[in-house]
Design a protein around this motif. Structure first.
Motif, PDB file in Angstrom:
ATOM      1  N   PHE A  43       2.536   4.913  -2.670  1.00 21.07           N
ATOM      2  CA  PHE A  43       3.229   6.137  -2.294  1.00 21.07           C
ATOM      3  C   PHE A  43       4.487   5.769  -1.517  1.00 21.07           C
ATOM      4  N   PHE A  44       5.548   6.534  -1.755  1.00 18.02           N
ATOM      5  CA  PHE A  44       6.817   6.324  -1.076  1.00 18.02           C
ATOM      6  C   PHE A  44       7.350   7.665  -0.587  1.00 18.02           C
ATOM      7  N   LEU A  45       8.022   7.636   0.563  1.00 17.50           N
ATOM      8  CA  LEU A  45       8.833   8.766   1.017  1.00 17.50           C
ATOM      9  C   LEU A  45      10.284   8.372   0.786  1.00 17.50           C
ATOM     10  N   ASP A  46      11.110   9.327   0.372  1.00  9.90           N
ATOM     11  CA  ASP A  46      12.523   9.010   0.202  1.00  9.90           C
ATOM     12  C   ASP A  46      13.147   8.730   1.572  1.00  9.90           C
ATOM     13  N   LEU A  52       8.094  13.058  -1.555  1.00 11.21           N
ATOM     14  CA  LEU A  52       7.010  12.112  -1.704  1.00 11.21           C
ATOM     15  C   LEU A  52       6.932  11.675  -3.165  1.00 11.21           C
ATOM     16  N   TYR A  53       6.743  10.382  -3.377  1.00 10.50           N
ATOM     17  CA  TYR A  53       6.652   9.818  -4.719  1.00 10.50           C
ATOM     18  C   TYR A  53       5.358   9.026  -4.860  1.00 10.50           C
ATOM     19  N   MET A  54       4.801   9.061  -6.050  1.00 10.64           N
ATOM     20  CA  MET A  54       3.616   8.289  -6.392  1.00 10.64           C
ATOM     21  C   MET A  54       4.025   7.312  -7.487  1.00 10.64           C
ATOM     22  N   VAL A  55       3.619   6.054  -7.340  1.00  7.34           N
ATOM     23  CA  VAL A  55       3.938   5.023  -8.326  1.00  7.34           C
ATOM     24  C   VAL A  55       2.636   4.465  -8.878  1.00  7.34           C
ATOM     25  N   VAL A  56       2.444   4.601 -10.172  1.00  4.24           N
ATOM     26  CA  VAL A  56       1.255   4.080 -10.845  1.00  4.24           C
ATOM     27  C   VAL A  56       1.565   2.654 -11.274  1.00  4.24           C
ATOM     28  N   LEU A  57       0.730   1.717 -10.827  1.00  5.40           N
ATOM     29  CA  LEU A  57       0.959   0.294 -11.044  1.00  5.40           C
ATOM     30  C   LEU A  57       0.022  -0.266 -12.104  1.00  5.40           C
ATOM     31  N   ASP A  58       0.478  -1.326 -12.756  1.00  5.16           N
ATOM     32  CA  ASP A  58      -0.383  -2.035 -13.702  1.00  5.16           C
ATOM     33  C   ASP A  58      -1.222  -3.094 -13.000  1.00  5.16           C
ATOM     34  N   ASP A  59      -0.762  -3.551 -11.835  1.00  4.95           N
ATOM     35  CA  ASP A  59      -1.474  -4.576 -11.064  1.00  4.95           C
ATOM     36  C   ASP A  59      -1.582  -4.136  -9.610  1.00  4.95           C
ATOM     37  N   SER A  60      -2.503  -4.747  -8.898  1.00  4.34           N
ATOM     38  CA  SER A  60      -2.654  -4.421  -7.484  1.00  4.34           C
ATOM     39  C   SER A  60      -1.646  -5.206  -6.648  1.00  4.34           C
ATOM     40  N   ASN A  61      -1.429  -4.741  -5.447  1.00  8.84           N
ATOM     41  CA  ASN A  61      -0.706  -5.502  -4.436  1.00  8.84           C
ATOM     42  C   ASN A  61      -1.215  -5.035  -3.081  1.00  8.84           C
ATOM     43  N   GLU A  62      -0.785  -5.690  -2.030  1.00 12.94           N
ATOM     44  CA  GLU A  62      -1.351  -5.404  -0.704  1.00 12.94           C
ATOM     45  C   GLU A  62      -0.992  -4.028  -0.163  1.00 12.94           C
ATOM     46  N   ASP A  63      -0.013  -3.353  -0.751  1.00 13.86           N
ATOM     47  CA  ASP A  63       0.388  -2.023  -0.300  1.00 13.86           C
ATOM     48  C   ASP A  63      -0.143  -0.908  -1.192  1.00 13.86           C
ATOM     49  N   ALA A  64      -0.961  -1.267  -2.164  1.00 14.85           N
ATOM     50  CA  ALA A  64      -1.427  -0.295  -3.157  1.00 14.85           C
ATOM     51  C   ALA A  64      -2.795   0.285  -2.790  1.00 14.85           C
ATOM     52  N   PHE A  65      -2.981   1.532  -3.170  1.00 12.22           N
ATOM     53  CA  PHE A  65      -4.265   2.215  -3.017  1.00 12.22           C
ATOM     54  C   PHE A  65      -5.059   2.046  -4.306  1.00 12.22           C
TER      55      PHE A  65
END
Length: 128
Positions: A43-46, A52-65
């Motif tokens: 999730f990001f705030l401008d 508010l923005y949601m980003v769907v990822l193909d892989d995990s990272n330490e900042d991902a839910f």
């Protein structure tokens, strides 16, 4: 050329904050977002901390839910985010539904499929 199929654009993508603070997705939305094979979201705030923005990822990272699934229903444990952003989701009178609007222009910058989370106004929420 790229096909703009009704399969993807014929469904209004949405997410709802549940009474637990989790962000829940109807099956039609989770199917389009391919949560079965893509299990992480950021999730990001401008810069103005307004949108508010949601980003769907193909892989995990330490900042991902992590996207959780229970009985075929997908959700994300977002209570801490919505507490910080002052959404009073525990009050049963409040319903927070977001329309997810695709914003492919931010994909490269954010590292996944970006969706702007547009909060429906109270009148629209009452009709659901």
């Amino acid at each position: 050329m790229r096909l703009l199929s009704v399969k993807r654009y014929g469904v209004k993508l949405k997410a709802t904050i549940q009474a637990t603070g989790k962000l829940g997705f109807p099956k039609s939305t989770s199917d389009i977002l391919r949560f079965e094979e893509r299990q992480y979201v950021q999730f990001f705030l401008d810069d103005n901390e307004k949108d508010l923005y949601m980003v769907v990822l193909d892989d995990s990272n330490e900042d991902a839910f992590k996207v959780a699934v229970s009985s075929g229903y997908y959700s994300i444990n977002t209570a801490a985010i919505f507490n910080e952003l002052n959404y009073d989701y525990k009050d049963k009178k409040n319903t927070f539904i977001f329309d997810l609007i695709r914003n492919s222009q931010l994909d490269a910058e954010c590292g996944g499929e970006v969706y702007k989370m547009v909060l429906r106004d109270d009148k629209e929420n009452d009709e659901i």
